[in-house]
Enzyme design. Structure first.
Site, mmCIF file in Angstrom:
data_model
loop_
_atom_site.group_PDB
_atom_site.id
_atom_site.type_symbol
_atom_site.label_atom_id
_atom_site.label_comp_id
_atom_site.label_asym_id
_atom_site.label_seq_id
_atom_site.Cartn_x
_atom_site.Cartn_y
_atom_site.Cartn_z
ATOM 1 N N HIS A 111 -44.366 67.693 31.564
ATOM 2 C CA HIS A 111 -45.056 67.603 32.751
ATOM 3 C C HIS A 111 -45.413 69.123 33.483
ATOM 4 O O HIS A 111 -44.446 69.354 34.148
ATOM 5 C CB HIS A 111 -44.906 66.605 33.832
ATOM 6 C CG HIS A 111 -46.003 66.449 34.808
ATOM 7 N ND1 HIS A 111 -46.399 65.304 34.971
ATOM 8 C CD2 HIS A 111 -46.541 67.406 35.589
ATOM 9 C CE1 HIS A 111 -47.400 65.278 36.281
ATOM 10 N NE2 HIS A 111 -47.706 66.588 36.256
ATOM 11 N N ASP A 114 -51.601 74.231 32.772
ATOM 12 C CA ASP A 114 -51.657 75.390 32.236
ATOM 13 C C ASP A 114 -51.473 76.633 32.987
ATOM 14 O O ASP A 114 -50.662 77.491 32.521
ATOM 15 C CB ASP A 114 -52.958 75.236 31.443
ATOM 16 C CG ASP A 114 -54.121 74.866 32.659
ATOM 17 O OD1 ASP A 114 -54.043 74.678 33.672
ATOM 18 O OD2 ASP A 114 -55.373 75.005 32.145
ATOM 19 N N GLU A 355 -48.554 59.667 43.080
ATOM 20 C CA GLU A 355 -48.012 60.710 43.604
ATOM 21 C C GLU A 355 -48.468 61.017 45.145
ATOM 22 O O GLU A 355 -49.186 61.586 45.588
ATOM 23 C CB GLU A 355 -48.679 62.187 42.972
ATOM 24 C CG GLU A 355 -48.072 63.418 43.464
ATOM 25 C CD GLU A 355 -48.669 64.746 42.822
ATOM 26 O OE1 GLU A 355 -49.561 64.345 42.143
ATOM 27 O OE2 GLU A 355 -48.119 65.664 43.026
ATOM 28 N N HIS A 380 -45.607 61.558 37.992
ATOM 29 C CA HIS A 380 -44.864 61.229 39.099
ATOM 30 C C HIS A 380 -44.542 59.900 39.272
ATOM 31 O O HIS A 380 -43.489 59.645 39.449
ATOM 32 C CB HIS A 380 -45.766 61.923 40.236
ATOM 33 C CG HIS A 380 -45.940 63.196 40.061
ATOM 34 N ND1 HIS A 380 -44.757 64.312 40.489
ATOM 35 C CD2 HIS A 380 -47.082 64.083 39.900
ATOM 36 C CE1 HIS A 380 -45.562 65.421 40.249
ATOM 37 N NE2 HIS A 380 -46.598 65.277 39.936
HETATM 38 ZN ZN LIG Z 1 -49.029 67.356 37.783
#
Ligand SMILES: [Zn+2]
Ligand SMILES: *[C@@H]1O[C@H](CO)[C@@H](O)[C@H](O)[C@H]1NC(C)=O
Ligand SMILES: *[C@@H]1O[C@H](CO)[C@@H](O)[C@H](O)[C@H]1NC(C)=O
Ligand SMILES: *[C@@H]1O[C@H](CO)[C@@H](O)[C@H](O)[C@H]1NC(C)=O
Ligand SMILES: *[C@@H]1O[C@H](CO)[C@@H](O)[C@H](O)[C@H]1NC(C)=O
Ligand SMILES: *[C@@H]1O[C@H](CO)[C@@H](O)[C@H](O)[C@H]1NC(C)=O
Length: 530
Positions: A111, A114, A355, A380
């Protein structure tokens, strides 16, 4: 100490002695207690890993260091996972446990995003010194950066090199630039709530993206990011991106497909150059969830299908990103999302979901949709303990959560990581992997800082080398790779692991006294004596 207190202590001690006598070591009370603890121990993540003799020796050393750190904090109340990572990072890096984790083969990083994977100080010292980089500010304070042969008229551009030269020293300029590309230099108090910290975070990403989406800059950035992960003893990387179109110096843009092919080419080149120590890279196309209307989501999904068809080995799947509370909930965009798993070209899903600290709101209920949409993994899943049925379903379907402890702390879901819901999940053996989300933004490197937090805060005092081994194994098991590739990656990790254990054992032996664990308690004489 007054006589009265002394007498009270004597009476108290006598009382303890009486209790100890009353409940002897074989009483049912002690048996039940021992049984309960033993039964709980069985489910803690990693408990069924079996350590060989060498691993046990290394584990002794590791646990000695871990307990020394924990015991010291138990009395001083100064515990690093309870301190905001922006303030705790340097102290963490002094920890022997952290140093151990840095050397440890950690498997895969599943996870990541970029433009926040590599260290920002490297971007500043390397890419920001390239020619033809321009900067300007819009909407008051948003920095934009762009490489151009001739500046366009979109903004009042200044050459970065000119701006740098106008500062008293390049160092001063670089520091300011670093503070605009990351929140490393921020005091957490300057970012007092979740919206403020997300705004600052997204602002760093906007500045960074404009610069690194210049094709040659992206090639350098991605190689650097993979190098940092490889040097952190990570073998395989699966990262997400919004896939902004790469551009050339003359302002021309590559298509999304061409852009992705550049990513793939860089990843393949990196692999060719590092076959002995690196396994591979995959990409999850994860555009922004905060859009006005469903038309945009339809275009995302169509692009995902085209990318899947063109780069089936490189594209791992689809996700949506951005501050979840402010984006469209999955239930509002089901029609396009459902088509991902229909037709000849199927695109696996890896949704960020839950999240949030909310319960009973659209964001945490995204967890339900992510599961019904057959997500391969959930990003998450922070809110899952508030949804016991969803949690059960995830367990049955073998859908792991990608836990990113530092991200959750810095982005203000939780301040003391010992209270992170994943601690409870780990005690039950719920499948999790640990990753770093946006390490560059807050100054983490690779996975080691997050592994430190997971080991010290999420696993509790009893999590040992078996827990860490399980985390690495999970990262391979829950990667997006096909079964054969997983097997190959597992073999490669096992070899690195064996070398690591052998090397650690040698180091520990050389330092003699470290071989026997002494569960050090700190001297507490400075504490007030009652
Ligand atoms: Zn993330
Ligand atoms: C407890 O049980 C063990 C083994 O059954 C025995 O050896 C020991 O003497 C017992 N202790 C007490 C205090 O009864
Ligand atoms: C453009 O930037 C230059 C240099 O930073 C500054 O001197 C000038 O006033 C700016 N022009 C406008 C229209 O903002
Ligand atoms: C949908 O949203 C996009 C941007 O998010 C916008 O460009 C487009 O005009 C919108 N379309 C409709 C029909 O509202
Ligand atoms: C999810 O997987 C189940 C079982 O394979 C399947 O029946 C269902 O149609 C899938 N749902 C979606 C949305 O892909
Ligand atoms: C991969 O392995 C899993 C678990 O061992 C199994 O359930 C699955 O069917 C395998 N997939 C393929 C394509 O062989």
């Amino acid at each position: 100490m007054g006589l009265g207190v002394f007498r009270a202590l004597v009476v108290y001690a006598a009382g303890l002695f009486a209790v100890a006598q009353a409940i002897d070591e074989n009483s049912t009370y002690w048996q039940e207690r021992q049984q309960l603890l033993a039964n709980e121990q069985i489910t803690i993540m990693g408990q069924d890993q079996i350590l060989n003799a060498d691993e046990q020796a290394v584990n002794e050393y590791l646990m000695q260091r871990k307990m020394a750190e924990m015991d010291a904090s138990f009395s001083s109340l100064h515990y690093l996972p309870a301190k905001n990572f922006l303030l705790a990072r340097e102290e963490i890096e002094q920890s022997d446990v952290y140093k151990f984790l840095k050397l440890m083969p950690k498997g895969a990083a599943l996870h990541l995003h970029d433009t926040a994977m590599a260290t920002v100080s490297w971007v500043v010292s390397e890419i920001s010194y390239w020619d033809n980089l321009y900067m300007c500010f819009v909407e008051g304070d948003q920095l934009l950066l762009k490489f151009m042969a001739t500046p366009d008229t979109v903004c009042n551009w200044t050459l970065v090199s000119d701006k740098r030269a106008s500062y008293p020293s390049p160092k001063e300029f670089d520091r300011e630039l670093q503070s605009r590309l990351s929140i490393v230099l921020n005091d957490p108090q300057e970012l007092p709530d979740i919206n403020a910290v997300w705004k600052a975070f997204e602002s760093t990403l906007i500045a960074m993206t404009g610069m690194v989406m210049y094709r040659p800059a992206w090639e350098a950035y991605l190689s650097r990011a993979l190098l940092e992960f490889m040097e952190d003893n990570v073998l395989h990387v699966e990262f997400r991106g919004t896939l902004p179109r790469l551009y050339e110096l003359d302002g021309s843009e590559l298509t999304e497909e061409e852009s992705l092919k550049v990513y793939q080419k860089v990843s393949e080149k990196f692999l060719t150059d590092h076959r002995a120590t690196y396994f591979g890279t995959r990409y999850i196309y994860a555009p922004l969830r905060r859009v006005d209307n469903i038309t945009t989501i339809w275009s995302y999904v169509q692009l995902a299908k085209r990318l899947q068809q063109e780069c089936p080995n490189y594209l791992a799947g689809f996700d949506l990103v951005g501050q979840e509370d402010l984006g469209l909930p999955l239930k509002d965009i089901l029609d396009p999302l459902l088509t991902l798993s229909e037709g000849d070209v199927k695109v696996p899903a890896f949704y960020h979901a839950g999240e949030t600290t909310w319960m009973g709101m659209s964001t945490d209920e995204n967890l339900i949709d992510a599961l019904l949409l057959n997500a391969t993994r959930i990003g998450h899943g922070y809110a899952i303990t508030k949804h016991p049925k969803a949690k059960k379903l995830a367990l049955e379907k073998g859908v792991p959560l990608e836990i990113c402890p530092i991200s959750n702390q810095v982005l203000m879901l939780i301040s003391d990581l010992r209270n992170h819901p994943a601690a409870g999940l780990i005690s039950e053996g719920f499948p999790v992997v640990v990753s770093a989300d946006d390490p560059g933004t807050w100054g983490a490197v690779g996975l080691s800082h997050d592994f430190y937090e997971a080991f010290m805060a999420l696993g509790g005092a009893k999590a040992d080398l078996r827990f860490l081994k399980q985390l690495a194994i999970n990262s391979i098991k829950y990667s997006s790779l096909d079964n054969d590739s997983k097997e190959e990656l597992m073999k490669m990790w096992q070899q690195e692991w064996d070398v690591f254990i052998e090397e650690m054992k040698r180091l520990i032996n050389a330092r003699g006294k470290l071989i026997t664990p002494t569960f050090v308690s700190v001297n507490t004489t400075s504490e007030p004596v009652v």
